[in-house]
Design a protein around this motif. Structure first.
Motif, PDB file in Angstrom:
ATOM      1  N   LEU A   1      15.828   3.207   4.065  1.00 33.12           N
ATOM      2  CA  LEU A   1      16.154   2.032   3.263  1.00 33.12           C
ATOM      3  C   LEU A   1      15.636   0.720   3.858  1.00 33.12           C
ATOM      4  O   LEU A   1      15.864  -0.343   3.285  1.00 33.12           O
ATOM      5  CB  LEU A   1      17.664   1.941   3.054  1.00 33.12           C
ATOM      6  N   LEU A   2      14.945   0.784   4.985  1.00 39.33           N
ATOM      7  CA  LEU A   2      14.330  -0.433   5.519  1.00 39.33           C
ATOM      8  C   LEU A   2      13.260  -0.939   4.556  1.00 39.33           C
ATOM      9  O   LEU A   2      12.675  -0.169   3.791  1.00 39.33           O
ATOM     10  CB  LEU A   2      13.690  -0.152   6.880  1.00 39.33           C
ATOM     11  N   ASP A   3      12.991  -2.243   4.607  1.00 37.46           N
ATOM     12  CA  ASP A   3      11.957  -2.796   3.741  1.00 37.46           C
ATOM     13  C   ASP A   3      10.650  -2.031   3.900  1.00 37.46           C
ATOM     14  O   ASP A   3       9.989  -1.707   2.911  1.00 37.46           O
ATOM     15  CB  ASP A   3      11.733  -4.284   4.049  1.00 37.46           C
ATOM     16  N   ASP A   4      10.270  -1.772   5.141  1.00 39.78           N
ATOM     17  CA  ASP A   4       9.047  -1.014   5.403  1.00 39.78           C
ATOM     18  C   ASP A   4       9.313  -0.018   6.524  1.00 39.78           C
ATOM     19  O   ASP A   4       9.323  -0.369   7.700  1.00 39.78           O
ATOM     20  CB  ASP A   4       7.899  -1.948   5.798  1.00 39.78           C
ATOM     21  N   PRO A   5       9.545   1.247   6.176  1.00 36.30           N
ATOM     22  CA  PRO A   5       9.859   2.253   7.202  1.00 36.30           C
ATOM     23  C   PRO A   5       8.624   2.888   7.830  1.00 36.30           C
ATOM     24  O   PRO A   5       8.744   3.871   8.557  1.00 36.30           O
ATOM     25  CB  PRO A   5      10.656   3.287   6.401  1.00 36.30           C
ATOM     26  N   SER A   6       7.443   2.337   7.585  1.00 33.80           N
ATOM     27  CA  SER A   6       6.190   3.013   7.942  1.00 33.80           C
ATOM     28  C   SER A   6       6.119   3.412   9.409  1.00 33.80           C
ATOM     29  O   SER A   6       5.789   4.562   9.745  1.00 33.80           O
ATOM     30  CB  SER A   6       4.999   2.116   7.602  1.00 33.80           C
ATOM     31  N   GLU A   7       6.390   2.465  10.316  1.00 28.08           N
ATOM     32  CA  GLU A   7       6.266   2.781  11.733  1.00 28.08           C
ATOM     33  C   GLU A   7       7.282   3.825  12.169  1.00 28.08           C
ATOM     34  O   GLU A   7       7.027   4.623  13.069  1.00 28.08           O
ATOM     35  CB  GLU A   7       6.397   1.509  12.574  1.00 28.08           C
TER      36      GLU A   7
ATOM     37  N   ALA B   1      14.235  -0.437  -2.723  1.00 29.80           N
ATOM     38  CA  ALA B   1      14.968  -0.036  -1.514  1.00 29.80           C
ATOM     39  C   ALA B   1      16.416   0.307  -1.851  1.00 29.80           C
ATOM     40  O   ALA B   1      17.366  -0.301  -1.349  1.00 29.80           O
ATOM     41  CB  ALA B   1      14.906  -1.136  -0.459  1.00 29.80           C
ATOM     42  N   GLU B   2      16.573   1.298  -2.700  1.00 27.06           N
ATOM     43  CA  GLU B   2      17.872   1.839  -3.074  1.00 27.06           C
ATOM     44  C   GLU B   2      17.845   3.340  -2.806  1.00 27.06           C
ATOM     45  O   GLU B   2      16.776   3.962  -2.830  1.00 27.06           O
ATOM     46  CB  GLU B   2      18.185   1.576  -4.548  1.00 27.06           C
TER      47      GLU B   2
END
Length: 448
Positions: A242-248, A283-284
């Motif tokens: 749910l993080l804005d950008d979980p990419s890393e 992000a839900e």
């Protein structure tokens, strides 16, 4: 943490050489840490009166050291008082007390309108085959900090004098953007294997680069995650998701092989694609979980989510988005197409459209068909209530108009009216009655 925040922190503002709150710099008396101390002042007085020390600890200290304080955030504290004593100290002043975590050393309460989680100094670890943490209470805050997950969380502030207690270099790691464990990572992850998964969230959410020793320990110890309850693994993974950008964070999970222990169905996927699709959708919980399984059928996605013991409502809503995306991919944009899909869409049509468009963009797929459908839906909404399709007659009225007894022919008549409404739009009652009479005369094949 942003580069600007790191630069300000590394400039030396906010904390004196002795570790106490300084008069100048980023964390002055009116700064974030002072605000946190002020918020805990009522609770501090209660512990002072009882002869016990109280420390702010964990995320609130980490964020305050970085110059942030969220006014509505719960505050975590640690103390030398045992749980029963904590409960007794706060009982008269608290408007609410909860003790679900008391056997693990944690008592929750609301004092002066602020929620606190107060944990007795402790050492927590898992026995080799246990899913339950074993807790031993202690009296030393430094020893307690040693058992914390990461150095950036292993800082405390003594509410008595505002002194920062940072025995493991958490502040320096924030400045450097490094994720480390206070003890050897094999020890820290042995104490609680869930920390290996939590590391992914800190990598993504706080912009921290994991040190090589931490990465190596996760690679070597990944199987230890199997002793942690599935629900705890799911909840921790969802925080990353749910993080804005979980990419890393996803990159970390794939790099260490931990993804196969969490969501095995993703292990052979491209980590960049998985992260890109997840970051593209809202992000839900439902769209984020659904985003992981866009290569699956709705049924296969539901099976994966059930293995993670996701709540039934989440399983249903996530699978519905996947099913709706498949339906939208096959649907045209004529008015009958739009009416029919809106009436039978597995998920709310606007949510399904937003999800489908976002996935298409993230996957580099054309979205013209989806945008045409969205435009047709918007136009149709201007002239009729397409989202709440109803017939002006019910089964009883159908029987009265056609002289039918209860039975399958009533259903056939209603199905005829619904299809006519899809093709021509919602009828008035008079139009529906006239259509039924024509249908009876020309298409109705049952006996008189």
């Amino acid at each position: 943490m942003s580069a600007e925040a790191r630069e300000a922190l590394s400039a030396g503002g906010g904390l004196s050489a002795g570790g106490a709150l300084s008069a100048g710099g980023g964390l002055s008396a009116g700064g974030a840490l002072s605000a946190a101390l002020s918020a805990a002042s009522g609770l501090k007085r209660l512990f002072d009166a009882a002869g016990h020390r109280l420390y702010l600890v964990g995320g609130v200290v980490r964020e305050a050291v970085a110059g942030r304080f969220l006014t509505g955030a719960d505050l975590d504290c640690t103390t030398d008082a045992r749980p029963a004593t904590v409960r007794r100290i706060v009982s008269d002043a608290a408007t609410s007390v909860w003790t679900q975590g008391e056997r693990f050393g944690t008592v929750g309460c609301v004092v002066d309108g602020r929620a606190f989680e107060i944990t007795t100094h402790r050492a927590e670890h898992y026995e080799r085959q246990s899913r339950k943490p074993v807790v031993a209470f202690g009296d030393d805050v430094v020893q307690d900090l040693a058992r914390r997950d990461f150095t950036v969380n292993a800082m405390a502030v003594d509410t008595a004098d505002g002194a920062l207690i940072d025995p493991y270099g958490g502040r320096d790691d924030l400045v450097a953007g490094v994720l480390r464990t206070p003890l050897d990572p094999a020890v820290s992850f042995g104490d609680d294997p869930l920390r290996m998964l939590r590391a992914a969230r800190f990598v993504a959410g706080h912009g921290l680069a994991p040190e090589d020793a931490l990465v190596g320990a996760v690679k070597a110890m990944g199987d230890r995650l199997d002793i942690v309850a599935v629900e705890r693994v799911r909840d921790e993974f969802e925080k990353l998701l749910l993080l804005d950008d979980p990419s890393e964070g996803f990159r970390f999970l794939f790099l260490t092989g931990l993804i196969g222990r969490v969501v095995g169905d993703l292990a052979r996927r491209d980590p960049a694609e998985v992260a890109r699709i997840a970051a593209a959708v809202d992000a839900e919980p439902a769209p984020r979980w659904a985003s992981l399984f866009v290569r699956h059928s709705a049924e296969a996605a539901a099976a994966c989510l059930r293995r993670l013991r996701c709540p039934n409502a989440l399983v249903s809503s996530s699978a519905a988005l996947i099913a709706a995306r498949a339906r939208l991919a096959e649907t045209g944009s004529t008015r009958p197409d739009v009416r029919r899909l809106v009436a039978s869409c597995p998920a709310p049509v606007d949510a399904a459209l937003a999800f489908s468009v976002a996935v298409a963009a993230a996957c580099g797929q054309p979205s013209d068909r989806l945008l045409d459908f969205a435009g047709a839906l918007a136009e149709l909404r201007r002239i009729e209530d397409v989202d709440r399709p109803t017939l002006p007659v019910d089964g009883d009225e159908v029987m009265a108009v056609l002289g039918l007894d209860p039975g399958p022919d009533v259903g056939r008549a209603l199905a005829f009216l619904r299809e006519r409404a899809f093709q021509e739009g919602p009828p008035s009652r008079a139009e529906a009655v006239e259509a039924l009479q024509r249908w009876r005369a020309t298409d109705y094949c049952a006996g008189p």
